[in-house]
Motif scaffolding. Structure first.
Motif, PDB file in Angstrom:
ATOM      1  N   PRO A 344       0.839  -1.210   0.000  1.00  0.00           N
ATOM      2  CA  PRO A 344       0.000   0.000   0.000  1.00  0.00           C
ATOM      3  C   PRO A 344       0.868   1.251   0.000  1.00  0.00           C
ATOM      4  CG  PRO A 344      -0.587  -1.523   1.780  1.00  0.00           C
ATOM      5  CD  PRO A 344       0.746  -1.934   1.264  1.00  0.00           C
ATOM      6  N   MET A 345       0.394   2.277  -0.718  1.00  0.00           N
ATOM      7  CA  MET A 345       1.120   3.538  -0.750  1.00  0.00           C
ATOM      8  C   MET A 345       0.190   4.660  -1.178  1.00  0.00           C
ATOM      9  SD  MET A 345       3.502   3.021  -4.152  1.00  0.00           S
ATOM     10  CE  MET A 345       4.382   1.736  -3.292  1.00  0.00           C
ATOM     11  N   PRO A 346       0.528   5.919  -0.861  1.00  0.00           N
ATOM     12  CA  PRO A 346      -0.281   7.048  -1.319  1.00  0.00           C
ATOM     13  C   PRO A 346      -0.290   7.122  -2.838  1.00  0.00           C
ATOM     14  CG  PRO A 346       1.289   7.725   0.377  1.00  0.00           C
ATOM     15  CD  PRO A 346       1.661   6.340  -0.020  1.00  0.00           C
ATOM     16  N   MET A 347      -1.349   7.736  -3.372  1.00  0.00           N
ATOM     17  CA  MET A 347      -1.484   7.788  -4.821  1.00  0.00           C
ATOM     18  C   MET A 347      -0.285   8.457  -5.493  1.00  0.00           C
ATOM     19  SD  MET A 347      -4.395   9.428  -7.292  1.00  0.00           S
ATOM     20  CE  MET A 347      -5.367   7.951  -7.362  1.00  0.00           C
ATOM     21  N   SER A 348       0.204   9.560  -4.917  1.00  0.00           N
ATOM     22  CA  SER A 348       1.308  10.280  -5.545  1.00  0.00           C
ATOM     23  C   SER A 348       2.525   9.383  -5.714  1.00  0.00           C
ATOM     24  CB  SER A 348       1.673  11.522  -4.728  1.00  0.00           C
ATOM     25  OG  SER A 348       2.001  11.161  -3.390  1.00  0.00           O
TER      26      SER A 348
END
Length: 465
Positions: A344-348
């Motif tokens: 999982p990671m932020p969209m940016s």
């Protein structure tokens, strides 16, 4: 009318109060018919030159901007140039557009550097705002104030399709969908822009609101990086497709609010062709394919469960639309001996990884109503959303882009379905269903399988004539 929206995931182009404001305040050049063909809106006709390199648009007479400025051919040409320069479209870019000029007193001509059949459908997402004044549009409501999390709009009495029945709209962003739903129950808002899958049944049971569901032309998919050694062999990608029980993914991962996807073209689209072969849930066949591809079950040191291979899958962090689906994907792949590790990671951060090709696979949602989006995601080219290393479908997608008739497009899409079965770039999972909720104090007059926002300018208080 007071509309509440749960805060969108950062970076999403297709959600959020900004999208609602655009829909209500700025009409597009063309509109989408239910079958995906373009229909008239600001432009009343669109005609190609015989060589397919120039598209002539006729401007509807009597269209005014919210400040009273008329939409002339000179102003229209500049508005289109601004859209190209602003990078708001896939096909209308500096790389493809030769020029945009007035075409007589009531028209605009778009001249291209190469044939591009996607342009008319692209114009359904290009809204007409006054050049240099992005908040001055041509839609049924005009923006009058932006106050923190709330945007206020008022009816535009000179709207070319008729004065809206509602005096104004207020759109408020809430931190979560739960907050927005609570506001609807308290009577603080009259419409919930998007009802979460988990709340949909509660909304249906509430007597003070009505829910309106429609198929959303966005699909969920597990996309492969074919440069990775494990995904180079099409048999591995076929096996993953056969290992997935899509009906169960929709039932348990999407609360039943979706339909099985057999490719990236929306089933309601006129060019959609049902594949002659599609992937059925068959874990035994998946295991046999993996064995044949040289990936037997192996016991690795330090791992309690034996796996054939492991890959890392990028995913949006803290996004409830995907979390349950991703966990089910993990389980179904584990059943055939594949370990999918979620990252999982932020969209940016995810966007950067995808564009650089630094990933094994990713779970994403993509648009499927416009064939331009299919081209953008699966035709290899510099700057594509995800550098997957997939090139197999390039010649066929080029045929779609250069086609000059519906028959040519349909023939190419039929061939594309064959290629995507033999050499799949992804596991296409499910088409989404979206639900909106509106207080019974308003008459909506919905159309079957259509987003109710498309006719919001015609809504009126219940009982009003």
């Amino acid at each position: 009318m007071r509309i509440g929206n749960g805060a969108p995931v950062q970076g999403q182009r297709t959600t959020g109060s900004s999208v609602i404001v655009t829909i209500l305040s700025a009409d597009p050049w063309l509109t989408n018919k239910p079958d995906g063909h373009p229909g008239e809106r600001i432009a009343t006709s669109w005609v190609w030159d015989p060589d397919g390199l120039a598209l002539h648009l006729r401007i509807r007479p009597g269209v005014l901007f919210h400040d009273g400025t008329p939409l002339t051919s000179d102003v229209a040409a500049q508005a289109l140039r601004d859209a190209v320069n602003g990078g708001t479209t896939l096909s209308l870019t500096d790389a493809t557009v030769k020029s945009i000029e007035p075409d007589g007193a009531d028209g605009v001509v778009i001249r291209l550097k190469e044939r591009n059949s996607f342009v008319p459908s692209e114009l359904t997402s290009v809204t007409v705002a006054r050049p240099g004044h992005k908040d001055v549009g041509t839609g049924p409501f005009k923006i009058v104030a932006r106050e923190g999390i709330t945007t206020k709009l008022a009816a535009f009495p000179q709207y070319y399709r008729g004065r809206p029945a509602l005096a104004g709209i207020e759109i408020t962003n809430y931190p979560t969908q739960r907050n927005a739903w609570t506001a609807l129950m308290r009577g603080d808002i009259d419409m919930l822009y998007e009802v979460s899958r988990d709340a949909a049944e509660f909304v249906k049971a509430e007597t003070t609101v009505r829910s309106y569901s429609f198929p959303r032309p966005y699909y969920n998919s597990l996309v492969f990086n074919v440069r990775r050694p494990v995904f180079k062999d099409p048999r591995v990608r076929q096996a993953i497709n056969q290992a997935l029980d899509r009906e169960a993914l929709i039932r348990d991962g999407m609360s039943g609010r979706g339909s099985v996807a057999d490719g990236p073209v929306f089933p309601q689209h006129w060019a959609y062709t049902k594949p002659p072969r599609s992937f059925a849930y068959d874990p035994e066949a998946a295991r046999a394919l993996l064995d044949g591809a040289g990936y037997p079950i192996r016991t690795e040191s330090g791992k309690a469960i034996p796996f054939r291979f492991t890959f890392r899958c990028l995913a949006f962090a803290d996004d409830p639309r995907f979390e349950r689906l991703e966990v089910l994907l993990q389980k179904q792949l584990a059943d055939v001996g594949i370990e999918m590790q979620l990252v999982p990671m932020p969209m940016s951060d995810m966007v950067k990884r995808l564009q650089s090709g630094d990933f094994d696979a990713y779970v994403f949602e993509s648009a499927g109503r416009s064939l331009a989006w299919v081209y953008e995601f699966f035709r290899s080219h510099p700057g594509m959303p995800a550098d997957t290393g997939y090139h197999t479908a390039d010649p066929i997608l080029d045929q779609v882009k250069a086609a000059q008739s519906d028959a040519e497009v349909k023939a190419a899409i039929a061939e594309l379905t064959r290629v995507f079965y033999d050499d799949p770039p992804a596991a296409f999972l499910a088409w989404q269903e979206q639900t909106r909720a509106v207080s019974t104090r308003f008459d909506v007059a919905p159309e079957a399988n259509r987003d109710i926002l498309t006719n919001l300018w015609q809504w009126r208080p219940a009982g009003a004539k």
